[in-house]
Scaffold this active site. Structure first.
Site, PDB file in Angstrom:
ATOM      1  N   ILE A  87     133.527  83.364-115.043  1.00  0.00           N
ATOM      2  CA  ILE A  87     133.176  82.593-113.850  1.00  0.00           C
ATOM      3  C   ILE A  87     133.243  81.086-114.130  1.00  0.00           C
ATOM      4  O   ILE A  87     133.795  80.319-113.337  1.00  0.00           O
ATOM      5  CB  ILE A  87     131.765  83.017-113.351  1.00  0.00           C
ATOM      6  CG1 ILE A  87     131.768  84.501-112.942  1.00  0.00           C
ATOM      7  CG2 ILE A  87     131.306  82.133-112.197  1.00  0.00           C
ATOM      8  CD1 ILE A  87     130.398  85.097-112.627  1.00  0.00           C
ATOM      9  N   ASP A 124     126.226  73.882-126.652  1.00  0.00           N
ATOM     10  CA  ASP A 124     125.536  75.161-126.835  1.00  0.00           C
ATOM     11  C   ASP A 124     124.192  75.045-126.121  1.00  0.00           C
ATOM     12  O   ASP A 124     123.346  74.241-126.528  1.00  0.00           O
ATOM     13  CB  ASP A 124     125.342  75.419-128.345  1.00  0.00           C
ATOM     14  CG  ASP A 124     124.614  76.721-128.623  1.00  0.00           C
ATOM     15  OD1 ASP A 124     124.026  77.296-127.668  1.00  0.00           O
ATOM     16  OD2 ASP A 124     124.613  77.162-129.783  1.00  0.00           O
ATOM     17  N   GLY A 159     129.419  77.049-120.269  1.00  0.00           N
ATOM     18  CA  GLY A 159     130.032  78.373-120.487  1.00  0.00           C
ATOM     19  C   GLY A 159     131.400  78.535-119.855  1.00  0.00           C
ATOM     20  O   GLY A 159     131.637  79.477-119.087  1.00  0.00           O
ATOM     21  N   CYS A 160     132.341  77.619-120.198  1.00  0.00           N
ATOM     22  CA  CYS A 160     133.677  77.648-119.559  1.00  0.00           C
ATOM     23  C   CYS A 160     134.755  78.313-120.405  1.00  0.00           C
ATOM     24  O   CYS A 160     135.935  78.191-120.092  1.00  0.00           O
ATOM     25  CB  CYS A 160     134.110  76.225-119.202  1.00  0.00           C
ATOM     26  SG  CYS A 160     133.071  75.474-117.958  1.00  0.00           S
ATOM     27  N   SER A 161     134.374  79.025-121.483  1.00  0.00           N
ATOM     28  CA  SER A 161     135.427  79.641-122.304  1.00  0.00           C
ATOM     29  C   SER A 161     136.042  80.851-121.620  1.00  0.00           C
ATOM     30  O   SER A 161     137.135  81.281-121.976  1.00  0.00           O
ATOM     31  CB  SER A 161     134.854  80.049-123.672  1.00  0.00           C
ATOM     32  OG  SER A 161     133.923  81.101-123.501  1.00  0.00           O
ATOM     33  N   SER A 162     135.336  81.424-120.635  1.00  0.00           N
ATOM     34  CA  SER A 162     135.877  82.622-119.968  1.00  0.00           C
ATOM     35  C   SER A 162     135.206  82.813-118.605  1.00  0.00           C
ATOM     36  O   SER A 162     134.314  82.051-118.225  1.00  0.00           O
ATOM     37  CB  SER A 162     135.625  83.865-120.838  1.00  0.00           C
ATOM     38  OG  SER A 162     134.232  84.087-120.968  1.00  0.00           O
ATOM     39  N   LEU A 167     129.428  68.925-114.270  1.00  0.00           N
ATOM     40  CA  LEU A 167     129.352  69.465-115.632  1.00  0.00           C
ATOM     41  C   LEU A 167     129.030  70.957-115.543  1.00  0.00           C
ATOM     42  O   LEU A 167     128.078  71.351-114.871  1.00  0.00           O
ATOM     43  CB  LEU A 167     128.308  68.715-116.446  1.00  0.00           C
ATOM     44  CG  LEU A 167     128.310  69.074-117.938  1.00  0.00           C
ATOM     45  CD1 LEU A 167     128.167  67.822-118.797  1.00  0.00           C
ATOM     46  CD2 LEU A 167     127.227  70.070-118.305  1.00  0.00           C
ATOM     47  N   TYR A 191     117.537  91.692-119.280  1.00  0.00           N
ATOM     48  CA  TYR A 191     118.475  90.790-118.591  1.00  0.00           C
ATOM     49  C   TYR A 191     117.900  90.434-117.212  1.00  0.00           C
ATOM     50  O   TYR A 191     117.854  89.272-116.810  1.00  0.00           O
ATOM     51  CB  TYR A 191     119.840  91.466-118.451  1.00  0.00           C
ATOM     52  CG  TYR A 191     120.828  90.660-117.629  1.00  0.00           C
ATOM     53  CD1 TYR A 191     121.417  89.517-118.152  1.00  0.00           C
ATOM     54  CD2 TYR A 191     121.158  91.036-116.327  1.00  0.00           C
ATOM     55  CE1 TYR A 191     122.328  88.765-117.394  1.00  0.00           C
ATOM     56  CE2 TYR A 191     122.052  90.295-115.565  1.00  0.00           C
ATOM     57  CZ  TYR A 191     122.635  89.163-116.105  1.00  0.00           C
ATOM     58  OH  TYR A 191     123.516  88.424-115.352  1.00  0.00           O
TER      59      TYR A 191
HETATM   60  N1  LIG Z   1     129.926  89.401-114.669  1.00  0.00           N
HETATM   61  C1  LIG Z   1     128.951  89.803-113.890  1.00  0.00           C
HETATM   62  O1  LIG Z   1     128.921  90.954-113.439  1.00  0.00           O
HETATM   63  C2  LIG Z   1     127.876  88.843-113.482  1.00  0.00           C
HETATM   64  C3  LIG Z   1     127.612  87.691-114.195  1.00  0.00           C
HETATM   65  N2  LIG Z   1     126.590  86.856-113.781  1.00  0.00           N
HETATM   66  C4  LIG Z   1     126.282  85.639-114.518  1.00  0.00           C
HETATM   67  O2  LIG Z   1     127.402  84.792-114.491  1.00  0.00           O
HETATM   68  C5  LIG Z   1     127.383  83.918-115.619  1.00  0.00           C
HETATM   69  C6  LIG Z   1     128.762  83.885-116.270  1.00  0.00           C
HETATM   70  O3  LIG Z   1     129.068  85.160-116.754  1.00  0.00           O
HETATM   71  P1  LIG Z   1     130.542  85.782-116.785  1.00  0.00           P
HETATM   72  O4  LIG Z   1     131.542  84.758-116.496  1.00  0.00           O
HETATM   73  O5  LIG Z   1     130.513  87.014-115.989  1.00  0.00           O
HETATM   74  O6  LIG Z   1     130.620  86.245-118.316  1.00  0.00           O
HETATM   75  P2  LIG Z   1     131.493  85.750-119.569  1.00  0.00           P
HETATM   76  O7  LIG Z   1     130.971  86.536-120.709  1.00  0.00           O
HETATM   77  O8  LIG Z   1     132.932  85.819-119.236  1.00  0.00           O
HETATM   78  O9  LIG Z   1     131.106  84.212-119.726  1.00  0.00           O
HETATM   79  C7  LIG Z   1     129.867  83.791-120.217  1.00  0.00           C
HETATM   80  C8  LIG Z   1     130.040  82.397-120.761  1.00  0.00           C
HETATM   81  O10 LIG Z   1     128.765  81.936-121.252  1.00  0.00           O
HETATM   82  C9  LIG Z   1     128.997  81.389-122.528  1.00  0.00           C
HETATM   83  N3  LIG Z   1     127.808  81.318-123.369  1.00  0.00           N
HETATM   84  C10 LIG Z   1     127.064  82.328-123.867  1.00  0.00           C
HETATM   85  N4  LIG Z   1     126.075  81.833-124.647  1.00  0.00           N
HETATM   86  C11 LIG Z   1     126.211  80.472-124.620  1.00  0.00           C
HETATM   87  C12 LIG Z   1     125.512  79.404-125.212  1.00  0.00           C
HETATM   88  N5  LIG Z   1     124.465  79.604-126.020  1.00  0.00           N
HETATM   89  N6  LIG Z   1     125.913  78.124-124.951  1.00  0.00           N
HETATM   90  C13 LIG Z   1     126.968  77.883-124.151  1.00  0.00           C
HETATM   91  N7  LIG Z   1     127.700  78.868-123.589  1.00  0.00           N
HETATM   92  C14 LIG Z   1     127.311  80.148-123.813  1.00  0.00           C
HETATM   93  C15 LIG Z   1     130.082  82.231-123.136  1.00  0.00           C
HETATM   94  O11 LIG Z   1     130.647  81.557-124.266  1.00  0.00           O
HETATM   95  P3  LIG Z   1     131.224  82.315-125.572  1.00  0.00           P
HETATM   96  O12 LIG Z   1     132.652  82.645-125.217  1.00  0.00           O
HETATM   97  O13 LIG Z   1     131.118  81.292-126.636  1.00  0.00           O
HETATM   98  O14 LIG Z   1     130.373  83.522-125.792  1.00  0.00           O
HETATM   99  C16 LIG Z   1     131.012  82.323-121.941  1.00  0.00           C
HETATM  100  O15 LIG Z   1     131.776  81.161-121.825  1.00  0.00           O
HETATM  101  C17 LIG Z   1     126.266  84.422-116.522  1.00  0.00           C
HETATM  102  O16 LIG Z   1     125.129  83.589-116.350  1.00  0.00           O
HETATM  103  C18 LIG Z   1     125.975  85.825-115.992  1.00  0.00           C
HETATM  104  O17 LIG Z   1     124.648  86.192-116.211  1.00  0.00           O
HETATM  105  C19 LIG Z   1     125.849  87.126-112.664  1.00  0.00           C
HETATM  106  C20 LIG Z   1     126.087  88.236-111.925  1.00  0.00           C
HETATM  107  C21 LIG Z   1     127.092  89.190-112.286  1.00  0.00           C
HETATM  108  C1  LIG Z   2     123.079  99.254-107.250  1.00  0.00           C
HETATM  109  C2  LIG Z   2     122.738 100.515-107.994  1.00  0.00           C
HETATM  110  C3  LIG Z   2     122.947 100.658-109.332  1.00  0.00           C
HETATM  111  C4  LIG Z   2     123.617  99.705-110.252  1.00  0.00           C
HETATM  112  C5  LIG Z   2     123.856  98.456-110.078  1.00  0.00           C
HETATM  113  C6  LIG Z   2     124.574  97.628-111.011  1.00  0.00           C
HETATM  114  C7  LIG Z   2     125.306  98.217-112.138  1.00  0.00           C
HETATM  115  C8  LIG Z   2     124.587  96.304-110.808  1.00  0.00           C
HETATM  116  C9  LIG Z   2     125.166  95.362-111.693  1.00  0.00           C
HETATM  117  C10 LIG Z   2     124.965  94.056-111.503  1.00  0.00           C
HETATM  118  C11 LIG Z   2     125.382  93.066-112.451  1.00  0.00           C
HETATM  119  C12 LIG Z   2     126.321  93.370-113.548  1.00  0.00           C
HETATM  120  C13 LIG Z   2     124.814  91.850-112.394  1.00  0.00           C
HETATM  121  C14 LIG Z   2     125.009  90.826-113.359  1.00  0.00           C
HETATM  122  O1  LIG Z   2     124.300  89.856-113.366  1.00  0.00           O
HETATM  123  C15 LIG Z   2     122.511 101.901-110.023  1.00  0.00           C
HETATM  124  C16 LIG Z   2     121.320 101.584-110.866  1.00  0.00           C
HETATM  125  C17 LIG Z   2     123.605 102.459-110.897  1.00  0.00           C
HETATM  126  C18 LIG Z   2     122.159 103.019-109.059  1.00  0.00           C
HETATM  127  C19 LIG Z   2     121.457 102.615-107.884  1.00  0.00           C
HETATM  128  C20 LIG Z   2     122.151 101.554-107.128  1.00  0.00           C
END
Ligand SMILES: NC(=O)C1=CN([C@@H]2O[C@H](COP(=O)(O)OP(=O)(O)OC[C@H]3O[C@@H](n4cnc5c(N)ncnc54)[C@H](OP(=O)(O)O)[C@@H]3O)[C@@H](O)[C@H]2O)C=CC1
Ligand SMILES: CC1=C(/C=C/C(C)=C/C=C/C(C)=C/C=O)C(C)(C)CCC1
Length: 317
Positions: free
Chosen positions: A18, A67, A13-16, A10, A157
């Protein structure tokens, strides 16, 4: 319905992004080893997933509304799974929040914790007792590199992902006694709607209550560096889906799983100095003193990551 030998997975968050990619990769498993229950809070957003799943839809992949912020929705969803039997729970749903702290309302901050932290806790509370009874199961949590290392202007965050890391680190010990695995995945930047939604939000931001100097650091120093980092180090959601599959198929799944080895030094730095000074000063210097240098380094990295460095991802194809 799952056929015998199939694991029920299961995913939230599969609408988009990861979640969508994990759902499709597992549903298309050559050995048909999984029955995927892909969930999303708004089923009107199902088209992208249904299209990507192709002929798996209705066979190895089914859809349910869920949700993670609603007790009722979570219970209803799990109750509608046959025998409430979930072998693998993948907590993927999450939202970002970026910007100077002064301009973010308490309501927005609580929404992030309600989704990223309590959303996962709610899911685990609903599924864990049955896994403990059965003495089997695997809970996976999509954390972030920001669950291990704070990043400026991502204060809330980051805090929500740190909270998750602490919660899971504690729970994993108890779960081990019941033969239930718990794994965290810590991606760095990934090109999904997460990135576009955050950039959209930022472009609409008015920074109430924030002084001009801080706004300037955010807009003119942080944002360009962050865009560089996304371009140079960003992975695809498919990369993260492949890592996830590898983790759930491992006979001894690791607890922490960085998906991008380029982040290993950042995490190592944190543990190399228990006073925390090394990380804080290194980030300060990277951002405020070596900004232009970093831009150059990132441009070089961007060029390299398209071929050779990409292969250094911990979980290659
Ligand atoms: N992208 C990145 O750089 C990174 C992402 N992550 C983590 O990866 C995970 C997936 O993110 P990512 O695929 O990038 O982003 P997306 O925005 O593409 O996907 C996020 C998903 O979470 C869903 N969601 C948000 N709120 C809820 C809720 N209340 N109940 C159920 N579903 C919900 C969204 O649904 P809806 O379409 O309805 O909003 C969407 O399907 C997150 O936990 C994020 O923190 C971690 C590291 C890096
Ligand atoms: C590493 C690094 C930076 C930014 C990192 C970023 C932007 C990371 C994003 C991570 C994400 C989006 C995680 C989601 O969960 C800075 C602060 C610019 C400068 C110093 C080195």
């Amino acid at each position: 319905m799952a056929s015998s030998g199939q694991k029920v997975v299961l995913i939230t968050g599969c609408s988009s992004g990861i979640g969508l990619r994990i759902a499709v990769l597992l549903a298309r498993d050559e050995k048909k080893g999984y029955h995927v229950i892909a969930t999303m809070r708004d089923l009107r957003k199902k088209d992208k997933l249904v299209e990507a799943a192709g002929n798996c839809y209705g066979k190895t992949l089914t859809l349910l509304p869920l949700d993670v912020c609603s007790d009722e929705s979570v219970k209803k969803c799990i109750d509608s799974v046959k025998d409430r039997h979930v072998d693998i729970l993948i907590n993927n749903a999450g939202i970002g929040l970026l910007g100077p702290l002064e301009s973010i309302s308490m309501e927005e901050m609580k929404r992030v914790f309600e989704t990223n932290f309590f959303g996962v806790v709610r899911m685990i509370k609903e599924v864990m007792p049955d896994m403990k009874k059965r003495r089997s199961g695997h809970i996976v949590v999509m954390s972030s590199v920001m669950g291990l290392q704070g990043v400026v202007f991502n204060d809330v965050y980051t805090a929500s992902k740190f909270a998750m890391e602490g919660f899971c680190e504690s729970l994993a010990v108890q779960l081990l006694k019941f033969n239930v695995n718990l794994s965290m995945i810590e991606p760095g930047p990934v090109h999904t709607e997460f990135e576009t939604k955050m950039m959209d939000d930022v472009s609409k931001m008015e920074y109430p209550g924030t002084d001009a100097e801080t706004v300037r650091y955010f807009k003119d120093v942080y944002l360009p560096s962050s865009i560089d980092i996304f371009e140079a180090m960003g992975q695809t959601p498919q990369d993260i889906a492949r890592c996830t599959k590898k983790i759930i198929e491992s006979s001894q799944p690791r607890f922490r799983n960085l998906t991008n080895s380029l982040y290993t030094p950042i995490v190592a730095m944190k543990y190399a100095d228990e006073t925390g000074g090394l990380s804080v000063h290194a980030f300060y210097n990277l951002l405020f003193n070596f900004g232009p240098l970093m831009h150059m380094a990132m441009s070089i990295l961007k060029c390299l990551t398209c071929s050779c460095l990409r292969r250094r991802t911990i979980f290659p194809d």
